[in-house]
Scaffold this active site. Structure first.
Site, short mmCIF file in Angstrom:
data_model
loop_
_atom_site.label_atom_id
_atom_site.label_comp_id
_atom_site.label_asym_id
_atom_site.label_seq_id
_atom_site.Cartn_x
_atom_site.Cartn_y
_atom_site.Cartn_z
N THR A 280 0.51 -0.99 0.05
CA THR A 280 0.14 -0.03 -0.02
C THR A 280 0.95 0.77 0.20
O THR A 280 2.35 1.31 -0.06
CB THR A 280 -0.53 0.09 1.45
OG1 THR A 280 -1.86 -1.24 1.28
CG2 THR A 280 -1.98 0.83 1.64
N ASN B 287 -3.11 -3.63 -2.57
CA ASN B 287 -2.93 -5.23 -1.16
C ASN B 287 -1.28 -5.48 -1.30
O ASN B 287 -0.73 -4.86 -0.88
CB ASN B 287 -4.05 -6.52 -1.02
CG ASN B 287 -4.19 -7.15 -0.01
OD1 ASN B 287 -3.86 -6.28 0.71
ND2 ASN B 287 -4.55 -8.12 -0.12
N1 GLY Z 1 -5.01 -4.22 1.65
C1 GLY Z 1 -4.90 -3.14 3.05
C2 GLY Z 1 -5.85 -2.58 3.78
O1 GLY Z 1 -6.59 -2.70 2.40
O2 GLY Z 1 -6.00 -2.30 4.42
#
Ligand code: GLY
Length: 575
Positions: free
Chosen positions: A385, A405
């Protein structure tokens, strides 16, 4: 206060030590990460990205244009963390229209998705399928989100804002340590897909190395299409077809109809207060804003300031509050377009008081202490992220967290597009009690359902003074740690009066109920503090949290103060 607690207080007072803080990355200095300026401030996780945002402002754009340019650029510069094959959230404060709003361009489950799609025949969870390959991807939302933000708040032509990203993809950039590490870690997954291997690996599947130039020509061409027709090719045309074909080839479910049906949601931010300061953050499908407010509400009952930020008492209380929030996250959280999430209760001072009173100052909470039922006071309910923050002197704010992700998402590059597809489907609960990539437990409200959005921890956040004046905006990557890292940075500023650099670089810790330990990043706690925490029954695991806070504060002298986390490779730039 118990006798033992008093003893701990006295012991730690006697041994007060300087704040333990992360050092800056080797070869860099504090000035690379920190900036003061009068008019604009940009804090992002990439040097090319910060420059792309400045490019927009230099051409007469506003900070919303800058945010769009930064989003496309970071998609190129951090292909392991985020991209146009993913999604995200953007908190906006638009001064002229007096609007504080939350854009949700999180991925959506495809129409054919169902609640058993990540289960083996014996009912066990199959994480391979939710993490790698076609099935792992949700319908990407980033491009639609940026088009929507531009329609409402942009001022420059959309195509101009994509240009820095096109140049970065075509001319390339030197692979930096964080990207080299991700390539090494994910080389086996990337090697499974020819279209991914072609870009990120060598012929023998060894990863491209630090210092080599990464060129993404297919992505440059894709971005050119987006520059010319915004979301048309991506959701309704040539690119949508290529994504659907790639999905079919790799066992995924996304069709051209799914692409065409993607919708951006504009949501009302979730709000709370901490000692009079106002916290404005991301509502579901993020769990971030809700639990940041919940943890701060619990801690407001304690006098943390007199304990000291890195005392065992403060860490014990803060970790216990984190544990409680994560237990509730597992039980109640999910996309509230599909289930009732008790947001009012979770963010109420009343419930926080009940939770605070359950914390034993002499003893760590254990799993058997959960769940803590709140039905008695139930209110009627209406290092993956990336994050960047941009502010201007007028008080306009953008705080945006975006993601595919896990590192390199599903590891699939949709053939001929250069787009790394996300593996956001793993953020759903494969079954009640299933765990995601970050070890977070999911419940009923987060089961897979067509068109639903998976629960997130992304927490782009804005903080205001009691009088409503902007004080700070921030966010970070790193899975479930996002919400605790953002919460601690806020606590460091509001409760402990730390200046922004100290607040961002202070040692950080995280407790997420399961696993049952406090995870602490470098440089850790003082040895005597760790000993005291162990005596209270806490397990301590030394492992970096992966957060990279990108923060901007409006200082009392009227200057914007930007800090890009010294643990990362970002750049704060003011002008
Ligand atoms: N993919 C990590 C989140 O959205 O928390």
């Amino acid at each position: 206060m118990s006798k033992y607690f008093l003893l701990l207080t006295l012991t730690s007072c006697a041994l007060v030590s300087p704040l333990k803080q992360s050092s800056v990355v080797k070869g860099k200095s504090r000035t690379d990460y920190e900036s003061y300026a009068k008019n604009f401030m940009i804090s992002t996780q990439g040097v090319g990205t910060t420059k792309a945002a400045k490019y927009a402002i230099d051409r007469g754009g506003n900070i919303f244009d800058a945010a769009i340019a930064a989003s496309f650029a970071i998609s190129v510069e951090r292909p392991h963390s985020t991209g146009i094959g993913g999604g995200g959230f953007m908190m906006i404060d638009h001064v002229e229209s007096k609007t504080k709003t939350a854009f949700d361009f999180r991925e959506m489950a495809p129409q054919r998705a169902h609640s058993k799609m990540f289960l083996n025949e014996d009912g066990t969870q199959d994480t391979d399928r939710s993490l790698t390959g076609g099935l792992a991807s949700g319908v990407p939302g980033l491009v639609a989100g940026l088009v929507e933000v531009h329609k409402k708040y942009g001022s420059l032509p959309f195509g101009d804002l994509v240009k820095p990203a096109i140049d970065l993809a075509r001319k390339g950039f030197k692979i930096y340590p964080g990207l080299a590490k991700a390539l090494e870690a994910e080389k086996d997954r990337l090697c499974k897909f020819e279209s991914s291997k072609k870009i990120f690996l060598n012929e023998d599947c060894s990863p491209k190395k630090e210092g080599e130039v990464l060129i993404q020509e297919d992505l440059a061409k894709t971005l050119e299409l987006i520059a010319s027709d915004k979301n048309q090719s991506f959701y309704f045309g040539k690119l949508a077809k290529k994504i659907a074909n790639s999905q079919a080839m790799h066992g995924g479910l996304i069709t051209t109809e799914d692409m065409a049906q993607y919708v951006v949601k504009e949501r009302k931010p979730i709000e709370g207060t901490y000692r009079g300061y106002k916290i404005v953050s991301m509502p579901p499908p993020s769990s971030g804003g809700t639990h940041i407010i919940q943890i701060l509400n619990i801690l407001e009952n304690a006098d943390l300031r007199s304990m000291g930020p890195q005392s065992s008492q403060a860490i014990h209380l803060t970790s216990s509050a984190m544990q409680m929030a994560f237990a509730d996250r597992a039980e109640y959280m999910g996309d509230n377009d599909y289930s009732v999430v008790p947001l009012r209760t979770l963010t109420s001072k009343q419930y926080a008081k009940v939770l605070y009173n359950k914390i034993n100052p002499d003893l760590a909470l254990e799993s058997k202490d959960f769940p803590i039922p709140f039905n008695k006071i139930f209110l009627k309910e209406p290092d993956h992220t990336t994050h960047f923050t941009i502010m201007d002197s007028k008080g306009n704010i953008v705080s945006s967290t975006q993601t595919i992700n896990g590192w390199f998402g599903s590891a699939v590059v949709a053939e001929g597009t250069g787009i790394v597809m996300n593996n956001e489907m793993d953020d759903f609960a494969s079954h009640i009690g299933g765990v995601n990539l970050f070890g977070a437990i999911g419940g009923k409200n987060n089961l897979v359902h067509p068109k639903k959005r998976p629960l997130s921890s992304m927490s782009p956040t804005m903080v205001y003074t009691e009088k409503g004046k902007p004080l700070m905006a921030l966010g970070t990557p790193s899975g479930t740690r996002i919400l605790t890292c953002v919460m601690q940075t806020i606590l460091n500023v509001l409760e402990y009066d730390m200046e922004l650099w100290d607040a961002v670089s202070a040692t950080r810790y995280h407790h997420q109920w399961y696993p049952e330990y406090i995870r602490v990043g470098d440089p850790g706690f003082e040895p005597y503090v760790e000993k005291q925490l162990k005596e209270l029954g806490h397990k301590i695991v030394r492992k970096n949290l992966g957060c990279s806070i990108q923060a901007i504060k409006l200082e009392s002298d009227g200057k914007l103060h930007g800090v890009s986390d010294p643990r990362g490779e970002g750049l704060s730039l003011g002008f």
